[in-house]
Write an enzyme that holds these catalytic residues in place. Structure first.
Site, mmCIF file in Angstrom:
data_model
loop_
_atom_site.group_PDB
_atom_site.id
_atom_site.type_symbol
_atom_site.label_atom_id
_atom_site.label_comp_id
_atom_site.label_asym_id
_atom_site.label_seq_id
_atom_site.Cartn_x
_atom_site.Cartn_y
_atom_site.Cartn_z
ATOM 1 N N GLU A 205 0.722 -1.063 -0.212
ATOM 2 C CA GLU A 205 -0.002 0.281 -0.137
ATOM 3 C C GLU A 205 0.571 1.036 -0.077
ATOM 4 O O GLU A 205 0.401 2.204 -0.469
ATOM 5 C CB GLU A 205 -1.310 0.236 1.473
ATOM 6 C CG GLU A 205 -1.902 0.971 0.403
ATOM 7 C CD GLU A 205 -2.775 1.046 2.264
ATOM 8 O OE1 GLU A 205 -3.153 -0.181 2.752
ATOM 9 O OE2 GLU A 205 -4.046 2.312 2.295
ATOM 10 N N ASP A 206 2.090 0.801 0.843
ATOM 11 C CA ASP A 206 2.823 2.800 0.818
ATOM 12 C C ASP A 206 4.345 2.385 0.063
ATOM 13 O O ASP A 206 4.674 3.742 0.640
ATOM 14 C CB ASP A 206 2.884 2.641 2.561
ATOM 15 C CG ASP A 206 1.639 3.029 3.015
ATOM 16 O OD1 ASP A 206 0.571 3.046 2.272
ATOM 17 O OD2 ASP A 206 0.933 2.794 4.333
#
Ligand code: MN
Length: 713
Positions: free
Chosen positions: A76-77
């Site tokens: 996600e990051d």
């Protein structure tokens, strides 16, 4: 900040053969991926996955879970993808990380009570692996522990509200009570800071006295058990502020009246010793009726086992005492998580199946719960739901039965949305209306005000709402069409008698006629005529004297007995109508297999045309009606065939031979020959269906001297 070595120490403490290499590699990868990123606390971002992994180690989970926890924010990051995780750590870790990432996309907005329940269900339905949920809980727990670094109070409260409504109940349902309790207490702090601080102050006010009290009770219990030859561990603790607050609210008590803010726990070796200990406690202090609960004999659905009792203690205070074995205590702390303990590497599918079977049993066992409150509290754990959860365009979650389609979705939104549904998009892409929806999809319905439901939808809709609405619509439509048809048949028949049906229909005589036929309203009678069950002539006879009725054979529009027996061979079914008067368009001569369309013609029943017939395109579209070939019919249909050929002896005989060989009857044949010996032949032949016709045309072309063959109309 927790270090990777602390985590490894925790893991080795409960599992000697844990795959420490996997954990180490996940740590290094995560450190590289998150390099340079910083948390709101100012700490390096890596502290977050490390803390999450630490919580998972506290839950004594397997190495796969710990590694996945270290990697849970990587997709996600950071720049790394699911594929990267798969290549580095294998399928299992990749699936869990993907699952956590996917849950991150579920909007938690406006978690109102009902919606919160759906979000919880959706989470469980979306996680193919329960470890996804456990990581999500650990993630939320650490985020709650560091919530103070969010500057905006609004954000803090929003996150705390989600935690209270979604994550804490989820932890409870999975039986992980320590997480549930911590999540609630931390959320409570942000949601009602004043109340929290007030209760905290009240608890601390006489803290020293209370602590002395705890110690004395612990000593009393230990002594009593020792007298009876029972060795045990006695724990005493303050209940958390949120549960004290709940008690004040639900029982409408002031703080001073909440006596059991302290809870005791006695931990022993075996079940029988627990019962024995309960007896000794009751001989020491008087139990309160109705407060004794035996969760050993009757475990909670999430496997929680314990004996609970509330007694009047040494200073006449109420005390809650829980009695359980060490094993039960572990289950009470880790719930479902207990199943990923000590299970390192090479877990076979069978073992996994076994685990899931256990969870299924857990769900099924809810049926047998006696206490209705208990039932309500636990009934919602449903890891293998018969339901799916999808998003509406507004971001709400809608629950549908497994197998539901966009049509079900549309009708659930509103009957009109269902009626006007012409298409559907899933995650932004158009899909066929009969596609089964899946949990987590964003569904959008495309509508058109002019559009109407299709009878075909009945073949695949899953919800009873959609089914009944479609049926209703079809029924209403059939009736309307029959009324229109009946009205037109009457108008025509009345005209033949020099009567005006529309004028007469408003008069009193007509009411009498309607009643005579046993109907309440004229429309019902007209529908009956449209269905072919009553004839317009029957009505005329009731209105005008019998000898005045002109019977030229045309007035009698509805089928006679002969006609209806012949109708069995029509080979056509009209949408939703039995006994419809059928004719075939002479302009296009359709045969079975041809695309066809019905047309409600004035006073003539339904005329069936070829769908591409030029005449029908000019007709009033309002009167179109769907018709279908009845595949069971063996009827034959007249078709005019035009043949151009060069004359020769025996030409016509050869053509007739080909036709009879194909199994068709010749109704008529007209031949004209010009001076150039060119022959034009028009044959009317009885044809069974489209393929029959195509074959016959091809066979005729093979006849010597034949130049061209075609269907005339
Ligand atoms: Mn995270």
């Amino acid at each position: 900040m927790i270090r990777i070595n602390d985590i490894i120490d925790k893991v080795t403490a409960y599992s000697a053969e844990a795959d420490l290499d996997l954990i180490g590699r996940a740590y290094i990868f995560s450190a590289r991926a998150h390099a340079g990123q910083v948390r709101l606390s100012g700490e390096p971002y890596l502290s977050h996955p490390l803390e999450v992994a630490g919580i998972l180690a506290d839950m004594k989970l397997d190495a796969i879970s710990i590694a996945s926890g270290l990697l849970h924010d990587v997709v996600e990051d950071t720049q790394f993808t699911e594929d990267d995780v798969h290549d580095m750590f294998g399928k299992e870790v990749a699936l869990i990380v993907a699952g956590v990432t996917r849950l991150g996309t579920v909007p938690l907005k406006g978690a109102k009570a009902r919606q919160a329940e759906n979000i919880r269900k959706m989470f469980l339905a979306m996680a193919d692996d329960i470890r996804v949920i456990l990581i999500k809980l650990a993630d939320r727990l650490h985020n709650m522990r560091t919530l103070k670094y969010h500057k905006a109070q609004k954000t803090q409260q929003k996150i705390a509200r989600e935690t209270m409504d979604i994550f804490a109940p989820m932890a409870a349902r999975l039986g992980i009570y320590w997480i549930k309790s911590e999540l609630e207490n931390r959320s409570f702090y942000y949601l009602q800071p004043d109340t929290y601080i007030e209760i905290e102050a009240l608890v601390n006010k006489e803290k020293q006295a209370r602590e002395e009290y705890i110690e004395s009770v612990q000593a009393l219990i230990t002594q009593k058990m020792a007298e009876k030859g029972l060795s045990c561990e006695v724990q005493g603790r303050f209940k958390n502020y949120y549960s004290i607050y709940r008690k004040m609210v639900t029982q409408a008590l002031d703080f001073e009246d909440v006596y059991d803010i302290i809870a005791f726990r006695i931990i022993l070796d075996t079940d029988s010793k627990c019962y024995e200990a309960l007896g000794h406690i009751h001989s020491l202090w008087k139990p309160i009726d109705g407060k004794i609960k035996d969760y050993i004999a009757r475990p909670k659905p999430n496997m929680y086992q314990s004996l609970h009792t509330t007694v009047i203690g040494p200073v006449k205070d109420r005390m809650e005492i829980q009695i359980r074995t060490h094993e039960m205590d572990q289950v009470a702390n880790s719930g479902i998580a207990a199943h990923w303990r000590y299970k390192e590497g090479g877990k076979s599918d069978k073992e996994l199946d076994h685990t899931y079977a256990w969870i299924r049993d857990l769900v099924a066992s809810q049926e047998s719960i006696q206490d209705p409150d208990e039932y309500l509290e636990n009934v919602r754990i449903d890891l293998f739901p018969e339901a799916i959860y999808v998003f509406t365009p507004r971001g709400d979650i809608m629950e549908l039965p497994r197998g539901a389609t966009p049509i079900d979705f549309a009708y659930k939104i509103h009957t009109d949305v269902g009626h006007q549904c012409v298409g559907a998009k899933v995650n932004g892409r158009m899909i066929p209306l009969r596609t089964e929806l899946k949990t987590g999809q964003h569904v959008e319905v495309v509508t058109n005000k002019q559009s109407t439901p299709s009878k075909d939808w009945l073949e695949f809709v899953k919800t009873s709402k959609a089914r009944s609405r479609i049926r209703n619509w079809v029924k209403t439509q059939e009736k309307e069409r029959s009324i229109n048809l009946g009205r037109e048949m009457c108008e025509k028949a009345f005209r033949k008698q020099k009567l005006n049906f529309n004028t007469l229909s408003k008069k009193k005589e007509m009411d009498a006629v309607v009643a005579d036929f046993g109907f309440k309203k004229l429309d019902d009678l007209l529908a009956n005529i449209g269905y072919g069950k009553t004839t317009p002539l029957q009505i005329i006879r009731k209105i005008v004297p019998k000898n005045a009725v002109v019977t030229d054979g045309i007035t009698e529009m509805a089928p006679s007995k002969d006609a209806s027996s012949k109708k069995k061979g029509d080979g056509i079914t009209v949408q939703g109508m039995d006994d419809m008067l059928i004719r075939f368009g002479n302009c296009c001569q359709p045969v079975p297999g041809d695309p066809v369309i019905g047309y409600i013609s004035r006073g003539q029943g339904v005329t069936v045309h070829h769908a591409e017939c030029k005449n029908v395109a000019r007709l009033d579209h309002e009167r179109y009606i769907d018709v279908e070939w009845d595949s069971s019919s063996e009827a034959a249909y007249p078709v005019d065939i035009f043949v151009e050929s060069l004359d020769r002896v025996g030409l016509l005989a050869d053509m007739a031979g080909v036709i009879s060989k194909s199994g068709a009857n010749i109704i008529s044949a007209n031949t004209a020959t010009n001076k150039k010996k060119e022959v034009s032949t028009t044959l009317t032949v009885m044809i069974n269906d489209h393929n029959h016709l195509i074959r016959l045309l091809a066979d005729l072309r093979e006849v010597r001297n034949v130049r061209s063959v075609r269907k005339l109309k």
